[in-house]
Design an enzyme around this catalytic site. Structure first.
Site, PDB file in Angstrom:
ATOM      1  N   GLY A 133       8.981  43.954  85.142  1.00 12.85           N
ATOM      2  CA  GLY A 133       9.264  42.721  85.945  1.00 12.85           C
ATOM      3  C   GLY A 133       7.853  42.249  86.648  1.00 12.85           C
ATOM      4  O   GLY A 133       7.681  41.137  87.168  1.00 12.85           O
ATOM      5  N   CYS A 184       5.285  40.976  83.321  1.00  4.66           N
ATOM      6  CA  CYS A 184       5.547  40.013  82.618  1.00  4.66           C
ATOM      7  C   CYS A 184       6.203  38.833  83.127  1.00  4.66           C
ATOM      8  O   CYS A 184       7.146  38.940  84.050  1.00  4.66           O
ATOM      9  CB  CYS A 184       6.638  40.445  81.538  1.00  4.66           C
ATOM     10  SG  CYS A 184       7.192  39.250  80.334  1.00  4.66           S
ATOM     11  N   THR A 227      10.160  38.147  82.721  1.00  2.00           N
ATOM     12  CA  THR A 227      11.014  39.025  83.118  1.00  2.00           C
ATOM     13  C   THR A 227      11.061  39.256  84.634  1.00  2.00           C
ATOM     14  O   THR A 227      10.139  39.166  85.518  1.00  2.00           O
ATOM     15  CB  THR A 227      10.475  40.431  82.532  1.00  2.00           C
ATOM     16  OG1 THR A 227      10.396  40.274  81.237  1.00  2.00           O
ATOM     17  CG2 THR A 227      11.233  41.657  83.182  1.00  2.00           C
ATOM     18  N   THR A 250      12.789  38.247  77.503  1.00  2.00           N
ATOM     19  CA  THR A 250      13.425  38.926  78.558  1.00  2.00           C
ATOM     20  C   THR A 250      12.750  40.351  78.151  1.00  2.00           C
ATOM     21  O   THR A 250      11.853  40.516  77.384  1.00  2.00           O
ATOM     22  CB  THR A 250      15.033  39.352  78.110  1.00  2.00           C
ATOM     23  OG1 THR A 250      15.534  39.695  78.995  1.00  2.00           O
ATOM     24  CG2 THR A 250      15.355  39.743  76.816  1.00  2.00           C
TER      25      THR A 250
END
Length: 176
Positions: free
Chosen positions: A157, A160, A163, A2
Site C-alpha cells: 500500500g 503501489c 493498493t 489490488t
C-alpha cells in the site's frame, strides 16, 4: 487492481487484501472486501482484477466446492477447466487465490492452478512488493502469519498506487 496476500505459518492460513477499487486512474471505492470465506467458512478466497468478473468466479468456484464436497484442489481444477473452455468465462479478467486447511492455490483464466512454494501467495498490482516483503519476513522473523500478511499489505500500500491501507483479513486454523 489490488493486492492479495496469503501466508501459511504456525498452524494457520491467513489471507488479506486491500480495499481499493480503481477505474482507470481514479479511485472509485476504498473499502471493497476482496477476501471472503466460502463453503461454510472452510475456504478463504481473494481476487485481483475486475470486480464484477471476480464475483462471477466466486459464484462458480463455490458451485464447484459444493459439487466436490469442499475438496479444494478438485474444485479449483474444475473451475480452471470451465474458465478456459467456456466462451463467456474466458473473457473474464481476474485471478483467484484460494486456501483451506490442506492447500493454498492460485487459479487463473489460462487454466492454471498453481500451489506456490512456501505457502505464500501474493498477486495483483502490488503482489510483487507484497511477495518480497512476506518472503523476507518468513525467512528472517518468527512473526505470525497474520502479522506477515498485515505488514506485506502495508508495504504494498505504501508503494503501489492501486493498493490502499484498508485491509480485510481472514484467518483459519489448519487443524479445522
Amino acid at each position: 487492481m489490488t493486492t492479495i496476500v496469503s501466508v501459511r505459518r504456525h498452524g494457520k492460513v491467513v489471507m488479506g487484501g486491500d480495499g481499493q477499487v480503481s477505474l482507470g486512474n481514479t479511485v472509485m471505492k476504498g473499502n471493497a472486501k476482496k477476501v471472503r470465506r466460502l463453503y461454510h467458512g472452510q475456504v478463504l478466497a481473494g481476487f485481483a482484477g475486475a470486480t464484477a468478473d471476480a464475483f462471477t468466479l466466486f459464484e462458480r468456484f463455490e458451485g464447484q466446492l459444493e459439487k466436490h464436497q469442499g475438496h479444494l484442489v478438485r474444485a479449483a481444477v474444475e473451475l480452471a477447466k470451465e474458465w478456459r473452455t467456456d466462451r463467456s468465462l474466458s473473457r473474464l479478467e481476474a485471478m483467484l487465490a484460494v486456501a483451506n486447511k490442506d492447500a493454498s492455490l492460485i487459479i487463473t483464466g489460462n487454466g492454471d492452478v498453481v500451489e506456490p512454494e512456501h505457502g505464500l501467495i501474493a498477486m495483483g498490482s502490488g503482489g510483487g512488493y507484497a511477495q518480497a516483503a512476506a518472503s523476507a519476513l518468513l525467512k528472517k522473523t518468527d512473526l505470525s502469519a497474520r502479522e506477515i500478511v498485515e505488514t506485506a499489505l502495508g508495504i504494498a500500500g505504501d508503494i503501489c498506487v492501486f493498493t490502499n491501507h484498508n485491509q480485510t483479513i481472514e484467518e483459519q486454523d489448519l487443524a479445522e
